[in-house]
Structure formats: structure tokens, C-alpha cells
Motif scaffolding. Structure first.
Motif, PDB file in Angstrom:
ATOM      1  N   UNK A  67      -9.190  11.931  23.489  1.00 23.86           N
ATOM      2  CA  UNK A  67      -9.598  12.607  24.780  1.00 23.86           C
ATOM      3  C   UNK A  67     -10.906  12.440  25.389  1.00 23.86           C
ATOM      4  N   UNK A  68     -11.069  12.328  26.757  1.00 23.01           N
ATOM      5  CA  UNK A  68     -12.213  12.033  27.027  1.00 23.01           C
ATOM      6  C   UNK A  68     -12.798  12.901  28.021  1.00 23.01           C
ATOM      7  N   UNK A  69     -14.039  13.353  28.314  1.00 23.75           N
ATOM      8  CA  UNK A  69     -14.726  13.938  29.451  1.00 23.75           C
ATOM      9  C   UNK A  69     -15.944  13.655  29.991  1.00 23.75           C
ATOM     10  N   UNK A  70     -16.417  14.049  30.637  1.00 25.04           N
ATOM     11  CA  UNK A  70     -17.925  13.699  31.380  1.00 25.04           C
ATOM     12  C   UNK A  70     -18.704  15.025  31.876  1.00 25.04           C
ATOM     13  N   UNK A  71     -20.007  14.891  31.842  1.00 24.30           N
ATOM     14  CA  UNK A  71     -20.795  16.143  32.128  1.00 24.30           C
ATOM     15  C   UNK A  71     -22.233  15.393  32.617  1.00 24.30           C
ATOM     16  N   UNK A  72     -22.825  16.265  33.453  1.00 28.84           N
ATOM     17  CA  UNK A  72     -24.392  16.232  33.980  1.00 28.84           C
ATOM     18  C   UNK A  72     -25.178  17.138  33.262  1.00 28.84           C
ATOM     19  N   UNK A  73     -26.497  16.669  33.038  1.00 28.11           N
ATOM     20  CA  UNK A  73     -27.520  17.765  32.580  1.00 28.11           C
ATOM     21  C   UNK A  73     -28.138  18.262  33.949  1.00 28.11           C
ATOM     22  N   UNK A  74     -27.821  17.815  35.010  1.00 33.03           N
ATOM     23  CA  UNK A  74     -28.252  18.384  36.310  1.00 33.03           C
ATOM     24  C   UNK A  74     -27.268  17.981  37.242  1.00 33.03           C
ATOM     25  N   UNK A  75     -26.209  18.514  37.328  1.00 32.26           N
ATOM     26  CA  UNK A  75     -24.985  17.853  37.969  1.00 32.26           C
ATOM     27  C   UNK A  75     -25.281  17.894  39.627  1.00 32.26           C
ATOM     28  N   UNK A  76     -24.956  16.913  40.179  1.00 35.10           N
ATOM     29  CA  UNK A  76     -24.904  16.640  41.625  1.00 35.10           C
ATOM     30  C   UNK A  76     -23.786  17.637  42.534  1.00 35.10           C
ATOM     31  N   UNK A  77     -23.806  17.941  43.654  1.00 39.36           N
ATOM     32  CA  UNK A  77     -22.558  18.730  44.368  1.00 39.36           C
ATOM     33  C   UNK A  77     -21.368  18.004  44.672  1.00 39.36           C
ATOM     34  N   UNK A  78     -21.244  16.666  44.378  1.00 42.11           N
ATOM     35  CA  UNK A  78     -20.142  15.815  44.500  1.00 42.11           C
ATOM     36  C   UNK A  78     -20.197  14.349  43.920  1.00 42.11           C
ATOM     37  N   UNK A  79     -18.995  13.689  43.768  1.00 46.32           N
ATOM     38  CA  UNK A  79     -19.093  12.486  43.290  1.00 46.32           C
ATOM     39  C   UNK A  79     -19.820  11.493  44.310  1.00 46.32           C
ATOM     40  N   UNK A  80     -20.696  10.530  43.893  1.00 47.75           N
ATOM     41  CA  UNK A  80     -21.385   9.630  44.731  1.00 47.75           C
ATOM     42  C   UNK A  80     -20.636   8.809  45.662  1.00 47.75           C
ATOM     43  N   UNK A  81     -20.611   8.525  46.766  1.00 49.14           N
ATOM     44  CA  UNK A  81     -19.588   7.742  47.637  1.00 49.14           C
ATOM     45  C   UNK A  81     -19.460   6.243  46.981  1.00 49.14           C
ATOM     46  N   UNK A  82     -20.743   5.865  46.644  1.00 50.11           N
ATOM     47  CA  UNK A  82     -20.470   4.543  45.906  1.00 50.11           C
ATOM     48  C   UNK A  82     -19.641   4.206  44.838  1.00 50.11           C
ATOM     49  N   UNK A  83     -19.570   5.390  43.752  1.00 48.97           N
ATOM     50  CA  UNK A  83     -18.703   5.462  42.792  1.00 48.97           C
ATOM     51  C   UNK A  83     -17.276   5.498  43.159  1.00 48.97           C
ATOM     52  N   UNK A  84     -16.970   6.002  44.372  1.00 52.27           N
ATOM     53  CA  UNK A  84     -15.653   6.457  44.734  1.00 52.27           C
ATOM     54  C   UNK A  84     -15.080   4.957  45.402  1.00 52.27           C
ATOM     55  N   UNK A  85     -16.050   4.416  45.989  1.00 52.52           N
ATOM     56  CA  UNK A  85     -15.680   3.239  46.472  1.00 52.52           C
ATOM     57  C   UNK A  85     -15.405   1.852  45.406  1.00 52.52           C
ATOM     58  N   UNK A  86     -16.382   2.044  44.613  1.00 52.15           N
ATOM     59  CA  UNK A  86     -16.010   0.940  43.570  1.00 52.15           C
ATOM     60  C   UNK A  86     -14.857   1.225  42.586  1.00 52.15           C
ATOM     61  N   UNK A  87     -14.611   2.393  42.384  1.00 48.51           N
ATOM     62  CA  UNK A  87     -13.465   2.795  41.555  1.00 48.51           C
ATOM     63  C   UNK A  87     -12.074   2.370  42.525  1.00 48.51           C
ATOM     64  N   UNK A  88     -11.961   2.389  43.956  1.00 45.21           N
ATOM     65  CA  UNK A  88     -10.936   2.076  44.380  1.00 45.21           C
ATOM     66  C   UNK A  88     -10.698   0.681  44.648  1.00 45.21           C
ATOM     67  N   UNK A  89     -11.976  -0.042  44.484  1.00 49.55           N
ATOM     68  CA  UNK A  89     -12.039  -1.414  44.527  1.00 49.55           C
ATOM     69  C   UNK A  89     -11.421  -2.007  43.332  1.00 49.55           C
ATOM     70  N   UNK A  90     -11.711  -1.213  42.247  1.00 48.96           N
ATOM     71  CA  UNK A  90     -11.175  -1.801  40.930  1.00 48.96           C
ATOM     72  C   UNK A  90     -10.152  -1.176  40.281  1.00 48.96           C
ATOM     73  N   UNK A  91      -9.346  -0.613  41.064  1.00 44.49           N
ATOM     74  CA  UNK A  91      -8.041   0.098  40.520  1.00 44.49           C
ATOM     75  C   UNK A  91      -8.458   1.322  39.547  1.00 44.49           C
ATOM     76  N   UNK A  92      -9.657   2.086  39.630  1.00 42.40           N
ATOM     77  CA  UNK A  92      -9.621   3.145  38.623  1.00 42.40           C
ATOM     78  C   UNK A  92      -9.651   4.438  39.330  1.00 42.40           C
ATOM     79  N   UNK A  93      -8.838   5.341  38.882  1.00 44.40           N
ATOM     80  CA  UNK A  93      -8.574   6.487  39.713  1.00 44.40           C
ATOM     81  C   UNK A  93      -9.447   7.680  39.033  1.00 44.40           C
ATOM     82  N   UNK A  94     -10.462   8.241  40.194  1.00 46.92           N
ATOM     83  CA  UNK A  94     -11.260   9.220  39.631  1.00 46.92           C
ATOM     84  C   UNK A  94     -10.455  10.542  39.871  1.00 46.92           C
ATOM     85  N   UNK A  95      -9.397  10.613  40.589  1.00 43.00           N
ATOM     86  CA  UNK A  95      -8.701  11.743  40.781  1.00 43.00           C
ATOM     87  C   UNK A  95      -9.406  12.598  41.903  1.00 43.00           C
TER      88      UNK A  95
END
Length: 238
Positions: A131-159
Motif C-alpha cells: 500500500x502507498x500514500x503521499x503527504x506534505x509537511x506544508x501541503x499546497x492547495x492543489x496538485x501542480x499543473x506540471x505534475x498533472x501534465x507529465x502524468x498525462x504524457x506518461x500514462x500515469x493516473x493521479x486521479x
């Protein structure tokens, strides 16, 4: 007649490389360093504390390993006076310890939980049953646009993933992998307040959000993917 290709051209260079690596590892301290760096990074200060040796002797051993092409250093993004030592990919193929570790869950941690830790968790879910999870010591308000874009280009679902606070996610029996120098150093400084927390590993990976280019996100994705693939076979679920 059988020709020994190891004495010609590229074969000779590869043989020379192997000789340098074996010579560098022919010392118990340097072997302990490589074992410790097998799946994560460490600062010279952390290595010095682990080994109980003076800084000049550690510098000598790191120099030998560096000249042999076994380790490299990366400057900390959090404290620029600090650096992290990393085992170079494939430097010790066939020589790394193969001991497995049983864990209940892997949690990837960065500061904002908006890019590196989210990508690492998604990559982990593709290759491991742990099982896996992720967390932030000072979490942002949303996922970075660049992370969503690279995930989409590489076929990884961030859901529908959203940045979450470290305190709300992490449990005492989690295996932590920090993928951010700031988060690692912050947690390292406060680890005395978390006596039951298994700190796990640190991966010193540059923050692509700071650069905010597609190339930076691609580089972070590739390094995370490489490290996840390297670590996953050595962690099994409880």
C-alpha cells in the motif's frame, strides 16, 4: 579460437571500471557506505554519525568512491551548505545487498505534496502490492499543473488526488520516503518528536515546480520512476 573481448576496446574499458569499483569496495567503511546508500541518499553529516568516523576520513572514503564512479553528490535545495550523497545508478549491478524488508505501507513525503510525492506514489502503485500514500509537511492547495501534465504524457493516473498534511496521513508503522530536501531536513530536525516513526529513506530530487518547465517535470518523473523500480522488489507487504 576463442577471442577474449574483455581485452579490446569497450570491453577493456568496462573491465577497468569493474576493477576500480572492486578496489573501492575493498574496505569495510566504504562497503558500509554503499550498503547504506543502496536505496536512498544521505548527507555527509548523516554518514559521519552512522559510521562514527572523523570528517576528514569520511571525505577520503567518499573521494575514493567518487573517483571509482560509485557515488555522486547533489547540493541540498533546502540548506545550500548541505549536500546529499547518492549511489550512481547501475554502479554496483549485482553487488548490492538483496535483503528484503516487510512494511505495512510506503508513504512518499515532500513539502507541498503537489508534485514529486504524488508522482512517486502513483508510480509505486503501478509496480508494487505494498500500500502507498503521499503527504506534505506544508501541503499546497492543489496538485501542480506540471505534475498533472507529465502524468498525462506518461500514462500515469493521479486521479482525484489532493495534497494532504503529513500529520493527517502518516502512521507510526509507515515506511517513509522523503523525496524533497526541505521535507527531509525538517523531519530530521524534529525526529526526536516522532520516536516511533520509521523514517525509511531519503531521495534528493530537485523540485520541478521551482523551474516550472516540462523538461524539469520529465526529469523528476524519470528519476522517481528509476528509484521506485529499484526499491520496489525489496519491500514486501506485511
Amino acid at each position: 579460437m576463442i577471442t577474449d573481448q574483455s581485452t579490446r576496446g569497450g570491453g577493456s574499458r568496462e573491465l577497468d571500471r569493474r576493477v576500480r569499483v572492486h578496489a573501492a569496495l575493498a574496505d569495510s567503511t566504504r562497503l558500509r557506505i554503499t550498503d547504506h546508500l543502496a536505496y536512498g541518499d544521505a548527507s555527509p553529516t548523516e554518514l559521519q554519525a552512522l559510521l562514527g568516523i572523523p570528517s576528514n576520513l569520511l571525505a577520503h572514503h567518499l573521494g575514493v568512491l567518487g573517483e571509482a564512479g560509485v557515488v555522486t553528490r547533489r547540493r541540498s535545495e533546502a540548506d545550500r551548505r548541505r549536500s546529499y550523497v547518492r549511489l550512481l545508478p547501475d554502479a554496483l549491478d549485482g553487488l548490492l545487498p538483496r535483503n528484503g524488508t516487510t512494511v505495512s505501507r510506503v508513504v512518499f513525503v515532500c513539502t507541498a505534496n503537489s508534485a514529486r510525492s504524488q508522482l512517486a506514489a502513483a508510480l509505486w502503485a503501478r509496480v508494487s502490492a505494498v500500500p502507498v500514500a503521499s503527504a506534505g509537511t506544508h501541503p499546497a492547495g492543489r496538485i501542480a499543473a506540471g505534475a498533472l501534465e507529465v502524468a498525462g504524457r506518461r500514462g500515469v493516473a493521479l486521479g482525484q488526488a489532493q495534497p494532504l498534511p503529513f500529520a493527517d496521513v502518516v502512521r507510526p508503522d509507515d515506511y517513509l520516503v522523503t523525496v524533497c530536501d526541505n521535507a527531509h531536513e525538517e523531519l530530521h530536525q524534529t525526529s526526536s518528536d516522532l520516536p516511533s516513526l520509521a523514517m525509511g529513506l531519503h531521495w534528493s530530487i530537485p523540485d520541478p515546480v521551482r523551474v516550472a518547465t516540462a523538461a524539469a517535470f520529465d526529469a523528476a518523473f524519470d528519476e522517481l520512476n528509476q528509484r521506485v523500480i529499484h526499491l520496489a522488489p525489496h519491500l514486501t507487504a506485511v
